[in-house]
Design a protein around this motif. Structure first.
Motif, PDB file in Angstrom:
ATOM      1  N   ALA A 248       0.844  -1.194   0.000  1.00  0.00           N
ATOM      2  CA  ALA A 248       0.000   0.000   0.000  1.00  0.00           C
ATOM      3  C   ALA A 248       0.878   1.242   0.000  1.00  0.00           C
ATOM      4  N   LEU A 249       0.292   2.363  -0.379  1.00  0.00           N
ATOM      5  CA  LEU A 249       1.025   3.613  -0.426  1.00  0.00           C
ATOM      6  C   LEU A 249       1.568   3.988   0.945  1.00  0.00           C
ATOM      7  N   SER A 250       0.799   3.696   2.005  1.00  0.00           N
ATOM      8  CA  SER A 250       1.266   4.013   3.359  1.00  0.00           C
ATOM      9  C   SER A 250       2.514   3.205   3.701  1.00  0.00           C
ATOM     10  N   ASP A 251       2.566   1.948   3.231  1.00  0.00           N
ATOM     11  CA  ASP A 251       3.756   1.128   3.456  1.00  0.00           C
ATOM     12  C   ASP A 251       4.959   1.722   2.743  1.00  0.00           C
ATOM     13  N   LEU A 252       4.736   2.186   1.508  1.00  0.00           N
ATOM     14  CA  LEU A 252       5.829   2.770   0.732  1.00  0.00           C
ATOM     15  C   LEU A 252       6.354   4.026   1.413  1.00  0.00           C
ATOM     16  N   GLU A 253       5.478   4.837   1.955  1.00  0.00           N
ATOM     17  CA  GLU A 253       5.889   6.050   2.658  1.00  0.00           C
ATOM     18  C   GLU A 253       6.682   5.701   3.910  1.00  0.00           C
ATOM     19  N   GLU A 288       9.153   1.297  19.044  1.00  0.00           N
ATOM     20  CA  GLU A 288      10.290   1.253  19.966  1.00  0.00           C
ATOM     21  C   GLU A 288      11.601   1.535  19.242  1.00  0.00           C
ATOM     22  N   ASN A 289      11.551   1.446  17.897  1.00  0.00           N
ATOM     23  CA  ASN A 289      12.771   1.481  17.102  1.00  0.00           C
ATOM     24  C   ASN A 289      13.548   2.768  17.320  1.00  0.00           C
ATOM     25  N   VAL A 290      14.847   2.636  17.579  1.00  0.00           N
ATOM     26  CA  VAL A 290      15.685   3.797  17.876  1.00  0.00           C
ATOM     27  C   VAL A 290      16.041   4.582  16.630  1.00  0.00           C
ATOM     28  N   LEU A 291      15.821   4.030  15.452  1.00  0.00           N
ATOM     29  CA  LEU A 291      16.245   4.709  14.228  1.00  0.00           C
ATOM     30  C   LEU A 291      15.192   5.635  13.642  1.00  0.00           C
ATOM     31  N   PHE A 292      13.944   5.422  13.962  1.00  0.00           N
ATOM     32  CA  PHE A 292      12.909   6.263  13.379  1.00  0.00           C
ATOM     33  C   PHE A 292      11.663   6.207  14.248  1.00  0.00           C
ATOM     34  N   ASN A 293      10.743   7.108  13.972  1.00  0.00           N
ATOM     35  CA  ASN A 293       9.586   7.262  14.855  1.00  0.00           C
ATOM     36  C   ASN A 293       8.309   6.657  14.276  1.00  0.00           C
ATOM     37  N   HIS A 294       8.455   5.802  13.288  1.00  0.00           N
ATOM     38  CA  HIS A 294       7.281   5.205  12.669  1.00  0.00           C
ATOM     39  C   HIS A 294       7.197   3.726  13.023  1.00  0.00           C
ATOM     40  N   SER A 295       5.977   3.211  13.094  1.00  0.00           N
ATOM     41  CA  SER A 295       5.800   1.796  13.359  1.00  0.00           C
ATOM     42  C   SER A 295       5.912   1.022  12.049  1.00  0.00           C
ATOM     43  N   GLY A 296       5.951  -0.299  12.180  1.00  0.00           N
ATOM     44  CA  GLY A 296       5.932  -1.131  10.980  1.00  0.00           C
ATOM     45  C   GLY A 296       7.219  -1.871  10.710  1.00  0.00           C
ATOM     46  N   ALA A 314      28.160  -1.879  16.105  1.00  0.00           N
ATOM     47  CA  ALA A 314      26.951  -2.692  16.211  1.00  0.00           C
ATOM     48  C   ALA A 314      26.597  -3.220  14.832  1.00  0.00           C
ATOM     49  N   ILE A 315      26.012  -4.411  14.808  1.00  0.00           N
ATOM     50  CA  ILE A 315      25.579  -5.015  13.546  1.00  0.00           C
ATOM     51  C   ILE A 315      24.205  -5.631  13.753  1.00  0.00           C
ATOM     52  N   GLY A 316      23.392  -5.608  12.708  1.00  0.00           N
ATOM     53  CA  GLY A 316      22.057  -6.169  12.844  1.00  0.00           C
ATOM     54  C   GLY A 316      21.287  -6.108  11.547  1.00  0.00           C
ATOM     55  N   VAL A 317      19.987  -6.298  11.657  1.00  0.00           N
ATOM     56  CA  VAL A 317      19.105  -6.248  10.496  1.00  0.00           C
ATOM     57  C   VAL A 317      17.868  -5.434  10.854  1.00  0.00           C
ATOM     58  N   ILE A 318      17.245  -4.894   9.826  1.00  0.00           N
ATOM     59  CA  ILE A 318      15.982  -4.192  10.010  1.00  0.00           C
ATOM     60  C   ILE A 318      15.026  -4.660   8.926  1.00  0.00           C
ATOM     61  N   GLY A 319      13.795  -4.919   9.324  1.00  0.00           N
ATOM     62  CA  GLY A 319      12.807  -5.433   8.387  1.00  0.00           C
ATOM     63  C   GLY A 319      11.409  -5.226   8.923  1.00  0.00           C
ATOM     64  N   PRO A 320      10.409  -5.823   8.281  1.00  0.00           N
ATOM     65  CA  PRO A 320       9.028  -5.682   8.765  1.00  0.00           C
ATOM     66  C   PRO A 320       8.877  -6.327  10.135  1.00  0.00           C
ATOM     67  N   THR A 321       7.849  -5.930  10.878  1.00  0.00           N
ATOM     68  CA  THR A 321       7.672  -6.471  12.229  1.00  0.00           C
ATOM     69  C   THR A 321       7.427  -7.964  12.220  1.00  0.00           C
ATOM     70  N   ARG A 322       7.078  -8.540  11.084  1.00  0.00           N
ATOM     71  CA  ARG A 322       6.817  -9.980  11.046  1.00  0.00           C
ATOM     72  C   ARG A 322       8.061 -10.775  10.648  1.00  0.00           C
TER      73      ARG A 322
END
Length: 344
Positions: A248-253, A288-296, A314-322
């Motif tokens: 969805a467009l909201s996901d893209l944003e 909760e994410n320290v990198l940005f203020n949006h959920s998802g 630090a090393i890690g990954v970032i992806g969808p909440t699922r």
């Protein structure tokens, strides 16, 4: 809150999260009933799901009968119900191979490790690369094009750092050799931070046997490693994987905003600050994410340390909440430990 759920509610909730992580789709009572082997009727399961929704652990994204976990529900799952998997021998060998440092620059090693994590997790990989502070084993100036030379540093672990510096036109190779010999005598066996100020002071006070041109070359070489010991690089790889679930467009944003956040130095500092406050792997879910203020999105990250047990990256990954927390957490943890051995 986990203690407030009875065994049946826990099992149904765990199955809902597992199904959601696998499919990304809302999970209905019939799906859970089939997984339970019909030991509970869909009606009974619907009642449990309604209770879980009332407690803020599930919600219905639209008018369908299916439910998905809230961010609070995912946090409860990660903290109390998650059964973390093990890193396979094949994955261990792949991680060790990608982190093999001999003859390579530290940013190259970390970039490879980040790409590997991105591929294994199907998420974006990220790393905050430290500025190396290991004692030096070798340093030399190598002529390139007219007016340019390459400064090559090799530390005791075999990690290589290269910098291109400007040098006077027509500079003879003997001058570069003199600069190499001088710095080797001053720096080898010591870190740059330990010796840099002393060498620059000697040059400024003209307490060296170098001629003017050689002093300029040495000063230019040292200047390329100037700055704070906290300076480093923020490497992100596999960002395109964050677009795979966009519907969805909201996901893209949301993903666009995340891309912007990942490009800032502030993100690097916040990431390092967050990982330094705890031991081992840390999981940040949604808001909760320290990198940005949006959920998802969720961030799984682990610090790595030097030989003095100081957090330097630090090393890690970032992806969808699922994302697959059970699989990714041990991968991040093992990679961070390998890198700690490398930079220690």
């Amino acid at each position: 809150m986990i203690s407030e759920l009875n065994q049946r509610s826990r099992e149904i909730f765990r199955m809902i999260v597992d199904a959601y992580v696998s499919s990304g789709e809302p999970v209905g009572s019939r799906t859970i009933s089939r997984r339970l082997g019909m030991t509970l009727s869909p009606a009974t399961i619907r009642n449990v799901m309604a209770d879980l929704e009332e407690q803020g652990l599930l919600y219905a994204p639209h008018t369908s009968a299916g439910r998905i976990p809230t961010e609070a529900g995912l946090r409860l799952f990660v903290n109390g119900l998650l059964e973390i998997g093990a890193v396979t021998e094949e994955e261990r060998e792949a991680i060790e191979a990608k982190c093999n440092a001999s003859g390579r620059t530290l940013p190259d090693v970390l970039t490879e490790a980040t790409l590997m994590l991105s591929g294994l997790s199907h998420c974006a990989g990220l790393v905050m690369a430290p500025k190396s502070d290991r004692p030096l084993r070798h340093i030399e100036f190598v002529p390139l094009a007219p007016g340019r030379a390459l400064v090559v540093l090799v530390n005791e672990d075999g990690l290589v750092e290269n910098r291109v510096v400007e040098v006077p036109l027509g500079l003879p190779s003997s001058t570069l050799q003199m600069a190499s010999n001088f710095l080797s005598a001053k720096l080898v066996g010591r870190t740059l931070d330990e010796a840099r100020q002393q060498v620059l002071h000697e040059i400024q006070e003209q307490k060296t046997e170098l001629d003017e041109v050689s002093r300029r070359v040495v000063a230019a070489g040292l200047a390329t490693w100037g700055g704070s010991p906290q300076d480093g690089q923020f490497i992100v790889r596999g960002q395109a994987k964050l677009l795979e679930d966009v519907t969805a467009l909201s996901d893209l944003e949301r993903v666009r905003a995340l891309f912007e956040a990942l490009e800032t130095k502030e993100a690097m500092l916040r990431l390092l600050d967050a990982t330094g406050k705890g031991d081992g792997v840390q999981v940040f879910i949604g808001a909760e994410n320290v990198l940005f203020n949006h959920s998802g999105c969720s961030l799984i990250v682990s610090p790595f340390r030097n030989g003095r047990e100081q957090v330097i990256g630090a090393i890690g990954v970032i992806g969808p909440t699922r994302i697959n927390y059970a699989r990714i957490i041990p991968l991040v943890d093992y990679t961070a430990k390998v890198i700690s051995r490398l930079v220690g």
